[in-house]
Design a protein around this motif. Structure first.
Motif, short mmCIF file in Angstrom:
data_model
loop_
_atom_site.label_atom_id
_atom_site.label_comp_id
_atom_site.label_asym_id
_atom_site.label_seq_id
_atom_site.Cartn_x
_atom_site.Cartn_y
_atom_site.Cartn_z
N ALA A 59 0.81 -1.21 0.00
CA ALA A 59 0.00 0.00 0.00
C ALA A 59 0.84 1.26 0.00
N THR A 60 2.12 1.14 0.38
CA THR A 60 2.99 2.31 0.40
C THR A 60 3.63 2.56 -0.94
N GLY A 61 3.50 1.63 -1.88
CA GLY A 61 4.19 1.73 -3.15
C GLY A 61 3.54 2.72 -4.08
N PRO A 62 4.15 2.92 -5.27
CA PRO A 62 3.66 3.93 -6.21
C PRO A 62 2.33 3.58 -6.83
N ASP A 71 -0.26 15.42 -4.78
CA ASP A 71 0.63 16.24 -3.95
C ASP A 71 2.10 15.97 -4.24
N LEU A 72 2.40 15.00 -5.10
CA LEU A 72 3.79 14.70 -5.41
C LEU A 72 4.43 15.85 -6.17
N PRO A 73 5.72 16.12 -5.94
CA PRO A 73 6.42 17.10 -6.76
C PRO A 73 6.36 16.68 -8.23
N PRO A 74 6.27 17.62 -9.14
CA PRO A 74 6.13 17.28 -10.57
C PRO A 74 7.23 16.37 -11.09
N THR A 126 16.44 14.92 0.72
CA THR A 126 15.14 14.90 1.40
C THR A 126 14.05 14.48 0.43
N LYS A 127 14.06 15.03 -0.78
CA LYS A 127 13.05 14.66 -1.78
C LYS A 127 13.16 13.19 -2.13
N ILE A 128 14.38 12.70 -2.31
CA ILE A 128 14.58 11.29 -2.65
C ILE A 128 14.03 10.40 -1.54
N GLY A 129 14.39 10.69 -0.31
CA GLY A 129 13.97 9.85 0.80
C GLY A 129 12.47 9.86 1.02
N GLU A 130 11.87 11.02 0.95
CA GLU A 130 10.43 11.12 1.21
C GLU A 130 9.59 10.47 0.12
#
Length: 253
Positions: A59-62, A71-74, A126-130
């Motif tokens: 459930a956590t996957g893409p 809400d994901l960054p473009p 931070t972006k990669i990890g989140e």
């Protein structure tokens, strides 16, 4: 956000990355970055265990929800590497790498992301990890920036050590020219496969051209290393004569 790799993703699966002959990688004992489990921001070790509920990890996957999170960054939403193994598991990717390289699936994925999410001010850790589960299908949990940096540093150290080991093997006359060609062919095939899994499309002409260039470079490395190992100016293997240059004269002085 968690303090380290999620279930099944860290180095617990990589604790004994032996090859088919049973020999441990040379950096297994010294690589503090790739010990069992990762360390979080507070320095405490985070153990890796299999998810108690596979559905929870999925459930956590893409693919959760069937559509990208608005809400994901473009740049995260449109990131399309690793799609060729969408639905694959961390363990399968890790087993493949353990048989052929010294890096883990975690280090492979994060090294690729660090290359793709690099800006003028540095890597967007931070972006990669989140967004790790959205970026890489077989990663099922988020990482702290510290955990991302740890995997990145581990990858870099292993590449440097493997590079030194390979170059010494190529220069010390351990391999014949034919054996060295075989080593380079096998290494090139694995590297090309990983690039193709990441989504890089290589034409047959591009592959052949790359192989020819690599072979030419390795022949030059072997020839010049022979000159370094012997006082005479003739290569004992191929009979090629080496001429002293101005640079050689300066070095001799």
């Amino acid at each position: 956000m968690t303090d380290g790799p999620g279930a099944g993703e860290g180095d617990a699966a990589d604790a004994d990355p032996t090859d088919e002959g049973g020999a441990e990688p040379p950096d297994q004992a010294t690589d503090a970055q790739s010990t069992d489990g990762d360390t979080g921001a507070d320095g405490a070790e985070v153990e890796d265990t299999e998810p108690a509920d596979p559905a929870e990890a999925e459930a956590t996957g893409p693919s959760a929800g069937g559509a990208p999170d608005p809400d994901l960054p473009p740049d995260v939403a449109k990131y399309d590497r690793f799609k060729k193994i969408d639905g694959g598991t961390y363990d399968r990717a890790n087993d493949f790498l353990r048989e052929r390289t010294y890096i883990t699936a975690r280090e492979w994925a994060i090294a690729r992301l660090c290359a793709d999410f690099r800006t003028e001010t540095g890597v967007e850790m931070t972006k990669i990890g989140e967004n790790l589960p959205e970026l890489v299908p077989f990663m099922t949990d988020t990482y702290t920036p510290q955990a991302v940096n740890q995997a990145r540093a581990s990858f870099e150290e292993k590449v440097r050590k493997a590079g030194a080991t390979f170059l010494y093997g190529a220069m010390c006359d351990f391999f014949t020219a034919e054996e060295l060609d075989d080593v380079m062919y096998e290494a090139t095939e694995v590297a090309k496969f990983l690039l193709e899994v990441e989504g890089v499309e290589l034409s047959v002409e591009e592959e052949l051209a790359a192989e020819d260039e690599i072979s030419e470079v390795m022949r030059e490395v072997r020839e010049h290393s022979a000159a370094l190992r012997h006082d005479e100016v003739e290569c004992p293997d191929c009979g090629h004569h080496f001429e002293a240059t101005a640079a050689d004269a300066v070095d001799d002085d």
